[in-house]
Each structure stands twice: as structure tokens, then as C-alpha cells.
Scaffold this motif. Structure first.
Motif, PDB file in Angstrom:
ATOM      1  N   ASP A 138      25.903  34.860  19.753  1.00 33.93           N
ATOM      2  CA  ASP A 138      26.893  35.119  18.645  1.00 33.93           C
ATOM      3  C   ASP A 138      28.261  35.304  19.095  1.00 33.93           C
ATOM      4  OD1 ASP A 138      25.241  34.481  16.350  1.00 33.93           O
ATOM      5  OD2 ASP A 138      24.843  36.401  15.988  1.00 33.93           O
ATOM      6  N   ARG A 139      28.396  35.754  20.394  1.00 40.29           N
ATOM      7  CA  ARG A 139      29.719  36.569  20.819  1.00 40.29           C
ATOM      8  C   ARG A 139      29.867  35.701  22.373  1.00 40.29           C
ATOM      9  NH1 ARG A 139      26.454  39.612  18.086  1.00 40.29           N
ATOM     10  NH2 ARG A 139      27.458  41.190  16.631  1.00 40.29           N
ATOM     11  N   PRO A 140      29.946  34.638  22.472  1.00 46.28           N
ATOM     12  CA  PRO A 140      30.248  33.877  23.675  1.00 46.28           C
ATOM     13  C   PRO A 140      31.559  34.400  24.310  1.00 46.28           C
ATOM     14  CG  PRO A 140      30.578  32.076  22.102  1.00 46.28           C
ATOM     15  CD  PRO A 140      29.971  33.275  21.241  1.00 46.28           C
ATOM     16  N   ASP A 141      32.675  34.409  23.638  1.00 47.87           N
ATOM     17  CA  ASP A 141      33.840  34.648  24.437  1.00 47.87           C
ATOM     18  C   ASP A 141      33.793  36.180  24.835  1.00 47.87           C
ATOM     19  OD1 ASP A 141      34.935  32.432  23.854  1.00 47.87           O
ATOM     20  OD2 ASP A 141      36.243  32.951  22.461  1.00 47.87           O
ATOM     21  N   LEU A 142      33.318  37.078  24.106  1.00 47.92           N
ATOM     22  CA  LEU A 142      32.979  38.689  24.577  1.00 47.92           C
ATOM     23  C   LEU A 142      32.041  38.590  25.787  1.00 47.92           C
ATOM     24  CD1 LEU A 142      32.808  40.617  21.402  1.00 47.92           C
ATOM     25  CD2 LEU A 142      34.737  40.853  23.040  1.00 47.92           C
ATOM     26  N   VAL A 143      31.152  37.895  25.871  1.00 47.11           N
ATOM     27  CA  VAL A 143      30.187  37.823  27.053  1.00 47.11           C
ATOM     28  C   VAL A 143      30.809  37.250  28.073  1.00 47.11           C
ATOM     29  CG1 VAL A 143      28.061  36.764  27.690  1.00 47.11           C
ATOM     30  CG2 VAL A 143      28.035  37.543  25.332  1.00 47.11           C
ATOM     31  N   PHE A 144      31.554  36.095  28.040  1.00 45.31           N
ATOM     32  CA  PHE A 144      32.417  35.754  29.432  1.00 45.31           C
ATOM     33  C   PHE A 144      33.260  36.819  29.653  1.00 45.31           C
ATOM     34  CE2 PHE A 144      36.240  33.501  30.890  1.00 45.31           C
ATOM     35  CZ  PHE A 144      35.646  32.797  31.861  1.00 45.31           C
ATOM     36  N   ILE A 145      34.054  37.359  28.705  1.00 54.31           N
ATOM     37  CA  ILE A 145      34.966  38.162  29.470  1.00 54.31           C
ATOM     38  C   ILE A 145      34.347  39.675  29.935  1.00 54.31           C
ATOM     39  CG2 ILE A 145      36.945  40.161  28.616  1.00 54.31           C
ATOM     40  CD1 ILE A 145      37.725  38.064  26.738  1.00 54.31           C
ATOM     41  N   ALA A 146      33.284  40.058  29.451  1.00 54.81           N
ATOM     42  CA  ALA A 146      32.418  41.169  29.818  1.00 54.81           C
ATOM     43  C   ALA A 146      31.894  40.979  31.229  1.00 54.81           C
ATOM     44  CB  ALA A 146      31.332  41.629  28.909  1.00 54.81           C
ATOM     45  N   TYR A 147      31.760  39.788  31.588  1.00 57.80           N
ATOM     46  CA  TYR A 147      31.281  39.485  32.876  1.00 57.80           C
ATOM     47  C   TYR A 147      32.168  39.031  33.959  1.00 57.80           C
ATOM     48  CZ  TYR A 147      26.340  40.325  31.641  1.00 57.80           C
ATOM     49  OH  TYR A 147      25.108  41.043  31.252  1.00 57.80           O
ATOM     50  N   MET A 148      33.285  38.477  33.374  1.00 57.59           N
ATOM     51  CA  MET A 148      34.216  37.840  34.259  1.00 57.59           C
ATOM     52  C   MET A 148      35.245  38.531  34.541  1.00 57.59           C
ATOM     53  SD  MET A 148      32.500  34.928  35.363  1.00 57.59           S
ATOM     54  CE  MET A 148      33.728  34.134  36.262  1.00 57.59           C
ATOM     55  N   GLU A 149      35.607  39.504  33.894  1.00 63.12           N
ATOM     56  CA  GLU A 149      36.920  40.187  34.079  1.00 63.12           C
ATOM     57  C   GLU A 149      36.949  41.477  34.362  1.00 63.12           C
ATOM     58  OE1 GLU A 149      39.511  38.599  34.140  1.00 63.12           O
ATOM     59  OE2 GLU A 149      39.345  36.837  32.795  1.00 63.12           O
ATOM     60  N   LEU A 150      35.452  42.139  34.937  1.00 62.38           N
ATOM     61  CA  LEU A 150      35.107  43.232  35.626  1.00 62.38           C
ATOM     62  C   LEU A 150      36.304  43.476  36.662  1.00 62.38           C
ATOM     63  CD1 LEU A 150      31.332  43.235  35.565  1.00 62.38           C
ATOM     64  CD2 LEU A 150      32.919  44.834  34.222  1.00 62.38           C
ATOM     65  N   ARG A 151      36.521  42.498  37.524  1.00 62.67           N
ATOM     66  CA  ARG A 151      37.288  42.619  38.679  1.00 62.67           C
ATOM     67  C   ARG A 151      38.775  43.250  38.364  1.00 62.67           C
ATOM     68  NH1 ARG A 151      36.663  37.376  37.449  1.00 62.67           N
ATOM     69  NH2 ARG A 151      38.605  36.223  37.210  1.00 62.67           N
ATOM     70  N   ASN A 152      39.128  42.982  37.037  1.00 62.96           N
ATOM     71  CA  ASN A 152      40.448  43.185  36.641  1.00 62.96           C
ATOM     72  C   ASN A 152      40.521  44.579  35.805  1.00 62.96           C
ATOM     73  OD1 ASN A 152      42.120  41.029  37.373  1.00 62.96           O
ATOM     74  ND2 ASN A 152      40.926  39.644  35.789  1.00 62.96           N
ATOM     75  N   LEU A 153      39.491  45.368  35.690  1.00 59.63           N
ATOM     76  CA  LEU A 153      39.550  46.364  35.148  1.00 59.63           C
ATOM     77  C   LEU A 153      40.151  47.682  36.312  1.00 59.63           C
ATOM     78  CD1 LEU A 153      36.235  46.843  33.242  1.00 59.63           C
ATOM     79  CD2 LEU A 153      38.337  46.686  32.423  1.00 59.63           C
ATOM     80  N   GLU A 154      40.896  48.692  35.875  1.00 56.24           N
ATOM     81  CA  GLU A 154      41.442  49.857  36.570  1.00 56.24           C
ATOM     82  C   GLU A 154      40.011  50.512  36.790  1.00 56.24           C
ATOM     83  OE1 GLU A 154      44.558  51.310  34.464  1.00 56.24           O
ATOM     84  OE2 GLU A 154      45.875  49.669  34.789  1.00 56.24           O
ATOM     85  N   PRO A 155      40.333  51.412  37.907  1.00 57.91           N
ATOM     86  CA  PRO A 155      38.985  52.082  38.330  1.00 57.91           C
ATOM     87  C   PRO A 155      38.534  52.914  37.331  1.00 57.91           C
ATOM     88  CG  PRO A 155      40.565  52.339  40.066  1.00 57.91           C
ATOM     89  CD  PRO A 155      41.276  51.492  38.886  1.00 57.91           C
ATOM     90  N   ALA A 156      39.175  53.794  36.634  1.00 55.49           N
ATOM     91  CA  ALA A 156      38.558  54.674  35.497  1.00 55.49           C
ATOM     92  C   ALA A 156      37.936  53.839  34.361  1.00 55.49           C
ATOM     93  CB  ALA A 156      39.600  55.417  35.002  1.00 55.49           C
ATOM     94  N   ASN A 157      38.576  52.534  34.035  1.00 57.49           N
ATOM     95  CA  ASN A 157      37.938  51.752  33.015  1.00 57.49           C
ATOM     96  C   ASN A 157      36.697  51.152  33.556  1.00 57.49           C
ATOM     97  OD1 ASN A 157      39.901  52.581  31.170  1.00 57.49           O
ATOM     98  ND2 ASN A 157      41.270  50.871  31.788  1.00 57.49           N
ATOM     99  N   PHE A 158      36.706  50.550  34.894  1.00 55.52           N
ATOM    100  CA  PHE A 158      35.550  50.037  35.477  1.00 55.52           C
ATOM    101  C   PHE A 158      34.242  51.256  35.486  1.00 55.52           C
ATOM    102  CE2 PHE A 158      32.707  49.259  39.052  1.00 55.52           C
ATOM    103  CZ  PHE A 158      32.706  47.707  38.880  1.00 55.52           C
TER     104      PHE A 158
END
Length: 214
Positions: free
Chosen positions: A98-118
């Protein structure tokens, strides 16, 4: 200069987040600017900062809320471990399809999180994984599952189930119900303990009669 229609009072948090989600999923976080997000909802870029400090905060909020909702949406039923595993597998598939875009972002954009957010997102992911690992451990203790390494099995099952979102399309050869049933069968077989086979009765030895024909 006339104010762009829909700015200020017309902006809502949900509209901003929906626009960011679409653009991040389509182009990738790094390629999207706040100006593009503003254009997507028809406002001046400066108006966005009434609702979010920056683009990083948008990405973090999307990931955090996705995982918090996932954790809140499913609790293990009061049942044996095999029934809990089935419930987990089926819920995971439904929720993620039901949430393919959120799933994509949740896995593919981890590298773009700042350390505290990561760190926050990593903790939420571990909390979710721990639920499945606990089911597998409980099932192994009860003799229902044959799992040599519950952590490894946890990561393998989640990767298999989440991977559906990369290829599934509505209206394809298999509908959701069929996908769900077949993936549950694969998950079950992957961890199931072998069923003990009944011992065969010993075969009586037949000796040859002496002094006559058989």
C-alpha cells in the motif's frame, strides 16, 4: 506582487509531505530542491519554511512516521509462533504494497540522513526486526521452526517480503491475495522444522523351508 494562490494559509503539512514523497521517490532526495517541492504544490519556496525547517527534516519525518506507523499497526496475536509468523508475513506484505514510495525512500535514502536522524531510524528498524526475531526464537524453542541463526533468518525474510514492492504491479498476472498466500508458503517452508517420519515396522525375515518346493 500578488501572492501565489494556495500559499501560506492554503499550505498544509500533509500537502507538503505528499509532494516531497512523490518527488523524492521519483527523482531521489539529492536531486530535489525545496524550490521544486514548492512548485509541486503551487507556492513560493519561502512559504515551505513555515512548515518545515529544511529538506532534511522532511526526509526524516517521512521515514520516522512510516516506521512508527508500521510498528503501531501490527501487534503479535496471542497464538503459537507459527500463527504469529503468518500474521507478521501477511501484514508486512499488505502494509508495504500500500506504500511503495515510502518503502522505496525508507530503504534507498538512508545514506542521505544526517547522523542523528540515521540513529533514530536505525533504532526503529531494529525494533521492527526484533519482533520477527522474537517470533522465530520462540518457534525454534517450541520445535516449530528449524532456524540456526535467528538474526540472519530475520533479515532474509524481511528482505524477501519487502522486495515485492520492487516488482509488483496492480493488474498483473498474480493478484495481491495470491502473492500473499504464496509468499507466506515460502516463508513457512524456509523456517519450518522437519516433520518426524514414523518408524517403519521391522520386516520379518522369511526362511527357506527344507526338503520341499516353494
Amino acid at each position: 506582487m500578488a501572492r501565489t494562490q494556495g500559499s501560506h494559509a492554503g499550505i498544509t503539512g500533509p500537502r507538503l509531505r505528499e509532494a516531497a514523497l512523490r518527488l523524492f521517490a521519483r527523482h531521489g532526495y539529492a536531486a530535489v530542491s525545496m524550490r521544486q517541492i514548492a512548485a509541486e504544490i503551487g507556492v513560493q519556496a519561502g512559504a515551505l519554511y513555515l512548515y518545515t525547517p529544511d529538506k532534511q527534516a522532511l526526509l526524516f519525518a517521512l521515514m520516522r512516521d512510516h516506521l512508527e506507523d508500521l510498528l503501531a499497526d501490527w501487534q503479535p496475536p496471542e497464538a503459537a509462533a507459527d500463527a504469529q509468523l503468518e500474521s507478521f508475513v501477511r501484514h508486512h506484505i499488505r502494509y508495504h504494497l500500500d506504500r511503495p514510495d515510502l518503502v522505496f525512500i525508507a530503504y534507498m535514502e538512508l545514506r542521505n540522513l544526517e547522523p542523528a536522524n540515521f540513529a533514530v531510524i536505525s533504532r526503529l528498524r531494529r525494533d521492527y526486526e526484533a519482533r520477527l526475531e522474537a517470533i522465530l526464537s520462540r518457534g525454534a524453542d517450541a520445535g516449530l521452526f528449524d532456524v540456526a541463526d535467528t538474526r540472519l533468518a530475520t533479515m532474509a525474510l524481511i528482505a524477501m517480503l519487502t522486495g515485492i514492492t520492487t516488482w509488483y504491479r496492480e493488474g498483473g498476472r498474480l493478484d495481491r491475495a495470491t502473492i500473499e498466500a504464496r509468499y507466506w508458503d515460502m516463508a513457512r517452508r524456509a523456517v519450518a522444522a522437519p516433520v518426524p517420519q514414523p518408524k517403519s515396522a521391522p520386516v520379518a525375515k522369511v526362511g527357506h523351508a527344507s526338503g520341499g518346493d516353494i
